[in-house]
Write an enzyme that holds these catalytic residues in place. Structure first.
Site, mmCIF file in Angstrom:
data_model
loop_
_atom_site.group_PDB
_atom_site.id
_atom_site.type_symbol
_atom_site.label_atom_id
_atom_site.label_comp_id
_atom_site.label_asym_id
_atom_site.label_seq_id
_atom_site.Cartn_x
_atom_site.Cartn_y
_atom_site.Cartn_z
ATOM 1 N N ARG A 115 0.740 -1.136 0.010
ATOM 2 C CA ARG A 115 0.093 0.101 -0.014
ATOM 3 C C ARG A 115 0.901 1.188 0.075
ATOM 4 O O ARG A 115 2.204 1.086 0.268
ATOM 5 C CB ARG A 115 -1.015 0.022 1.204
ATOM 6 C CG ARG A 115 -0.173 0.283 2.384
ATOM 7 C CD ARG A 115 -1.548 0.208 3.713
ATOM 8 N NE ARG A 115 -0.670 0.711 4.952
ATOM 9 C CZ ARG A 115 -1.383 0.619 5.841
ATOM 10 N NH1 ARG A 115 -2.651 -0.167 6.256
ATOM 11 N NH2 ARG A 115 -0.962 1.054 7.150
ATOM 12 N N ASN A 153 -4.954 7.965 4.034
ATOM 13 C CA ASN A 153 -4.599 7.292 5.325
ATOM 14 C C ASN A 153 -3.196 7.528 5.590
ATOM 15 O O ASN A 153 -2.296 7.340 4.925
ATOM 16 C CB ASN A 153 -4.722 5.742 5.419
ATOM 17 C CG ASN A 153 -4.791 5.116 6.751
ATOM 18 O OD1 ASN A 153 -5.629 5.338 7.516
ATOM 19 N ND2 ASN A 153 -3.885 4.145 6.968
ATOM 20 N N GLU A 154 -3.064 8.273 7.007
ATOM 21 C CA GLU A 154 -1.565 8.515 7.506
ATOM 22 C C GLU A 154 -0.682 9.085 6.237
ATOM 23 O O GLU A 154 0.217 8.373 5.803
ATOM 24 C CB GLU A 154 -1.203 7.373 8.090
ATOM 25 C CG GLU A 154 -2.011 6.852 9.262
ATOM 26 C CD GLU A 154 -1.372 5.778 10.088
ATOM 27 O OE1 GLU A 154 -0.385 4.952 9.434
ATOM 28 O OE2 GLU A 154 -1.754 5.631 11.188
ATOM 29 N N GLU A 310 -7.388 6.070 15.677
ATOM 30 C CA GLU A 310 -6.884 4.699 15.610
ATOM 31 C C GLU A 310 -6.042 4.523 17.014
ATOM 32 O O GLU A 310 -5.141 5.294 17.225
ATOM 33 C CB GLU A 310 -5.879 4.213 14.640
ATOM 34 C CG GLU A 310 -6.713 4.043 13.229
ATOM 35 C CD GLU A 310 -5.627 3.683 12.080
ATOM 36 O OE1 GLU A 310 -4.530 2.993 12.284
ATOM 37 O OE2 GLU A 310 -5.840 4.197 11.059
ATOM 38 N N TRP A 318 3.382 -4.973 13.853
ATOM 39 C CA TRP A 318 4.578 -4.361 13.048
ATOM 40 C C TRP A 318 5.797 -4.015 14.034
ATOM 41 O O TRP A 318 6.659 -3.472 13.214
ATOM 42 C CB TRP A 318 3.877 -3.293 12.231
ATOM 43 C CG TRP A 318 3.284 -2.186 12.843
ATOM 44 C CD1 TRP A 318 1.839 -2.243 13.118
ATOM 45 C CD2 TRP A 318 3.771 -1.166 13.798
ATOM 46 N NE1 TRP A 318 1.445 -1.193 13.957
ATOM 47 C CE2 TRP A 318 2.473 -0.646 14.220
ATOM 48 C CE3 TRP A 318 4.964 -0.562 14.079
ATOM 49 C CZ2 TRP A 318 2.365 0.674 15.060
ATOM 50 C CZ3 TRP A 318 4.907 0.504 14.986
ATOM 51 C CH2 TRP A 318 3.616 1.161 15.528
ATOM 52 N N GLU A 358 -2.000 -7.937 8.251
ATOM 53 C CA GLU A 358 -2.146 -7.329 9.603
ATOM 54 C C GLU A 358 -3.206 -8.532 10.440
ATOM 55 O O GLU A 358 -3.820 -7.989 11.458
ATOM 56 C CB GLU A 358 -2.737 -6.024 9.435
ATOM 57 C CG GLU A 358 -1.969 -5.050 9.037
ATOM 58 C CD GLU A 358 -2.444 -3.669 9.027
ATOM 59 O OE1 GLU A 358 -3.775 -3.502 8.731
ATOM 60 O OE2 GLU A 358 -1.833 -2.716 9.131
ATOM 61 N N LYS A 359 -2.860 -9.860 10.032
ATOM 62 C CA LYS A 359 -3.871 -10.994 10.748
ATOM 63 C C LYS A 359 -3.238 -10.929 12.055
ATOM 64 O O LYS A 359 -4.057 -11.497 13.026
ATOM 65 C CB LYS A 359 -3.624 -11.965 10.024
ATOM 66 C CG LYS A 359 -2.442 -12.882 9.759
ATOM 67 C CD LYS A 359 -2.512 -14.024 8.754
ATOM 68 C CE LYS A 359 -1.152 -14.335 8.298
ATOM 69 N NZ LYS A 359 -0.749 -13.459 7.123
ATOM 70 N N PHE A 360 -2.070 -10.458 12.547
ATOM 71 C CA PHE A 360 -1.741 -10.672 14.006
ATOM 72 C C PHE A 360 -2.055 -9.576 14.699
ATOM 73 O O PHE A 360 -1.543 -9.266 15.866
ATOM 74 C CB PHE A 360 -0.461 -11.230 13.960
ATOM 75 C CG PHE A 360 -0.166 -12.681 13.445
ATOM 76 C CD1 PHE A 360 -0.810 -13.500 13.683
ATOM 77 C CD2 PHE A 360 0.877 -12.731 12.378
ATOM 78 C CE1 PHE A 360 -0.674 -14.872 13.168
ATOM 79 C CE2 PHE A 360 1.240 -13.939 12.014
ATOM 80 C CZ PHE A 360 0.019 -14.959 12.227
HETATM 81 C C1 GLA Z 1 -1.971 2.170 10.767
HETATM 82 C C2 GLA Z 1 -2.748 2.210 9.653
HETATM 83 C C3 GLA Z 1 -4.034 1.050 9.839
HETATM 84 C C4 GLA Z 1 -2.933 -0.085 10.252
HETATM 85 C C5 GLA Z 1 -2.547 0.209 11.544
HETATM 86 C C6 GLA Z 1 -1.808 -0.895 12.308
HETATM 87 O O1 GLA Z 1 -2.302 2.925 11.960
HETATM 88 O O2 GLA Z 1 -3.474 3.674 9.702
HETATM 89 O O3 GLA Z 1 -4.454 1.015 8.560
HETATM 90 O O4 GLA Z 1 -2.273 -0.306 9.482
HETATM 91 O O5 GLA Z 1 -1.440 1.040 11.439
HETATM 92 O O6 GLA Z 1 -1.199 -0.828 13.449
#
Ligand code: GLA
Length: 677
Positions: A115, A153-154, A310, A318, A358-360
């Site tokens: 992404r 996103n971010e 979030e 991660w 991100e399954k974990f």
């Molecule tokens: C970021 C992203 C989310 C996700 C989280 C995981 O904040 O915005 O999509 O990937 O990290 O911690």
């Protein structure tokens, strides 16, 4: 379109998270909304990664599933924060427009399958995001479920920089508009050094791979340019939405966790500030970093309530070692954000993903399902968030400002500094932690802004300080303020050039000194200072000493050992009606206690005297206060306050006990200057 609202239309505080139903069969959606209601969820962010589902082929849209989803949410009383999917264009987009991919500094073009791979400079990308945002806004601008827009996103994560030809062409245009002439650019970058002079705009390069370090002024401008490119893309989407919709528009920041974006500038562009925060597992006191991030977010929001877009219910996926939150920790984290001004408590994500990267990662609804401890805590927290409604809109007031400037961070992070051990983030965190342990609530502030409402201004890491910001700080002291400046501050101007007159020269009047020479220590070497004000103490120090040239300041501590032994280490200078303090060595949180106690006395500030592990912040409402107490210690802690706990209904007539690991939000009489109003 009419002017935008500044808060999403949600009853009470918002509670929820990212919701990615496209990862699940349709029947799961029904279970999702049923469980959302059980947990008290009233807001979910949808569509953030849905481009490939919304536009499966170029120009061919499929909105049917989104229509159904938004209708389902609305029928269940759950509002939607509708994302634009620009962080993840589909495979067809990169196939069709390969030039829109990002190139890294070594010339490698980033491939699909992750992404954040699109070049923010690419016209094809800019055109595509405007079109998609416009389509979504046209279709859903009046949908009753949609209460907010979540652009991208971010920004800046995972990739901010792009060294491809499109980006370099934009870079040259950006420099032309900043400097007008090549003479201006050559002067600002100091290109006389190492023979880097330019005589043609087309020869100006980006700071990609170079044999040894690249021109630091060029790199600083590159950071500004990169941030500007991201902001331009945000504005493209924002304006495309605004043409059809009047709900507030936001994008999720990462205050003090991602450093590519100058949030002072970004905050001016959004209708409402939102932020993401994740605990940093290697840090045993990661909740202090959380508080810093929350205070920084509130500050860029200008003190207005903000959205915690979030955080995690438990472990992330991660980091090197992804540490699960212990029972009660999620609640402490959420309440700490609330205490520092968040009126929305959201998570990544609603339901844990079975597939993908991100399954974990933990979620509100974990893989273990509703029979789990985590789910029970999520439901309990939903109840708490509902109970906090009376405090909605109350604000946090601070007497202390900590200076935070992304440009200074960018400059200080460049290579070939006097010591690798001097780090912006470490100094910021250490000074902040001292104030946090003392329950002294702080705002963060830009050094150029009006500071007159603060009793104390602290500069833990102001390496880059412009002459005008230094003049602002000097005026602040003259007018009666107390200023505390840490070493390696006021060193360079906006072009990373050393100030005329030498190190710290722009603050000479305020601090009563300049610095002749830096005296950093070898790695791991310890040193000490002898403090002599109001009684003698020896304080541990390390990393750094200065050869201070006094110009009127009083010495309150001198170095006992190290290269600066016998030289002043900490000074105090009366200037105008105020005081300028200077700390010329590295002190840890404990050693800083002595300095801060003396500085608080000058500034007329009282530390709370609560146990250091009891975090206490007050939110001030129109007619009453809300004292938020978060106990990070194992033992119960007592707090002097009279009122009622919003979370449990328990009353107190003067002493309230917060259990070990517990939280409380005490609604109390509104007190101003020691008197009830
Ligand atoms: C970021 C992203 C989310 C996700 C989280 C995981 O904040 O915005 O999509 O990937 O990290 O911690």
């Amino acid at each position: 379109m009419t002017a935008a609202a500044s808060w999403p239309r949600v009853e009470g505080l918002a509670y929820g998270g990212d919701y990615n139903p496209e990862q699940w069969p349709r029947e799961t959606w029904d279970e999702d909304v049923r469980l959302m209601r059980e947990a008290g969820v009233n807001l979910v962010s949808v569509g953030i990664f849905s481009w490939a589902m919304l536009e499966p082929k170029e120009g061919l849209y499929d909105f049917a599933w989104m229509d159904e989803l938004l209708d389902l949410l609305h029928a269940n009383g759950i509002a939607a924060d509708l994302g634009t999917p620009s962080v993840s264009p589909p495979a067809w987009f990169f196939h069709q427009y390969p030039e829109a991919r990002v190139t890294d500094k070594n010339g490698t073009v980033m491939g699909f399958g992750s992404r954040g791979m699109a070049s923010h400079a690419a016209p094809e990308y800019r055109e595509a995001i405007a079109r998609m945002a416009g389509e979504l806004a046209q279709r859903y601008g009046s949908h009753p479920a949609v209460v907010m827009w979540h652009v991208h996103n971010e920004y800046g994560v995972p990739v901010a920089e792009d060294f491809g030809p499109r980006a370099v062409a934009s870079w040259r245009r950006w420099l032309q508009s900043r400097y007008s002439t090549l003479e201006g650019l050559n002067a600002a970058w100091g290109t006389a050094f190492w023979g880097q002079r330019y005589d043609d705009w087309e020869h100006v390069v980006a700071p990609a791979a170079t044999p040894t370090i690249a021109n630091p002024a060029m790199k600083l401008d590159w950071a500004r340019f990169t941030d500007d490119q991201l902001r331009e893309c945000f504005v493209i989407e924002r304006d495309a939405i605004r043409a059809h919709a009047s709900q507030p528009i936001t994008t999720n920041f990462m205050a003090h966790q991602s450093w590519n974006t100058d949030l002072w500038k970004w905050a001016e562009l959004v209708d409402v500030v939102s932020d993401d925060h994740y605990l940093w597992s290697p840090d045993p006191d990661a909740h202090v970093g959380l508080a810093l991030s929350a205070d920084l977010t509130r500050s860029v929001a200008g003190g207005k309530p903000w959205i915690l877009m979030e955080h995690s219910t438990s472990a992330v996926n991660w980091q090197g070692r992804n540490i699960a939150k212990r029972p009660g920790e999620m609640r402490r984290n959420a309440l700490s954000h609330f205490g520092r001004g968040a009126d929305a408590i959201m998570f990544f994500q609603w339901r844990a993903s079975r597939s993908g990267a991100e399954k974990f990662h933990s979620a509100m609804l974990p893989h273990a399902g509703t029979g789990s401890r985590l789910w029970r805590e999520v439901v309990e927290l939903g109840g708490h968030v509902e109970a906090l409604a009376p405090a909605q809109g109350s604000v946090v007031e601070a007497e202390v400002a900590v200076l935070y400037d992304w440009e200074s961070l960018w400059a200080q992070d460049l290579e070939w500094r006097p010591s690798d051990d001097v780090q912006f983030r470490e100094r910021m965190r250490t000074f902040y932690e001292r104030l946090w342990r003392d329950d002294v609530t702080v705002d963060f502030a830009h050094p150029g802004q009006d500071l007159s409402r603060y009793k104390l201004v602290v500069a833990p890491a102001s390496y880059l300080l412009t002459a005008s910001s230094a003049a602002n700080l000097t005026r602040y002291v003259e007018a009666g303020g107390t200023l505390l400046v840490n070493f390696f501050s006021a060193i360079v101007n906006e072009n990373d050039a050393v100030h005329e007159g030498g190190f710290v020269a722009p603050l000479r009047d305020a601090l009563g000194l300049t610095v002749e020479e830096f005296l950093p220590l070898r790695e791991g070497d310890a040193a000490a200072v002898r403090w002599t004000r109001g009684g003698e103490q020896v304080l541990a120090s390390d990393v750094w000493q200065d050869h201070i040239a006094l110009a009127g300041a009083e010495v309150v501590a001198e170095n006992v050992t190290g290269p600066g032994a016998g030289l002043p280490a900490i000074t105090r200078n009366e200037h105008g009606k105020g005081v300028g303090w200077y700390v010329g060595t590295r002190l840890d949180v404990d050693a800083l206690k002595t300095v801060f106690d003396a500085v608080y006395a000058d500034a007329g500030i009282e530390a709370s005297g609560n146990p250091e592990t009891l975090e206490v912040v007050t939110r001030r409402g129109a007619a009453e206060d809300f004292v938020v107490a978060v106990n990070h210690g194992a033992d119960a802690a007592r707090l002097s306050v009279a009122g009622t706990d919003l979370l449990t209904g328990a009353g107190t007539d003067g002493e309230f006990e917060v259990p070990g690991g517990g939280v409380a939000v005490i609604r109390t009489a509104h007190v101003s200057g020691g008197e009830e109003v």
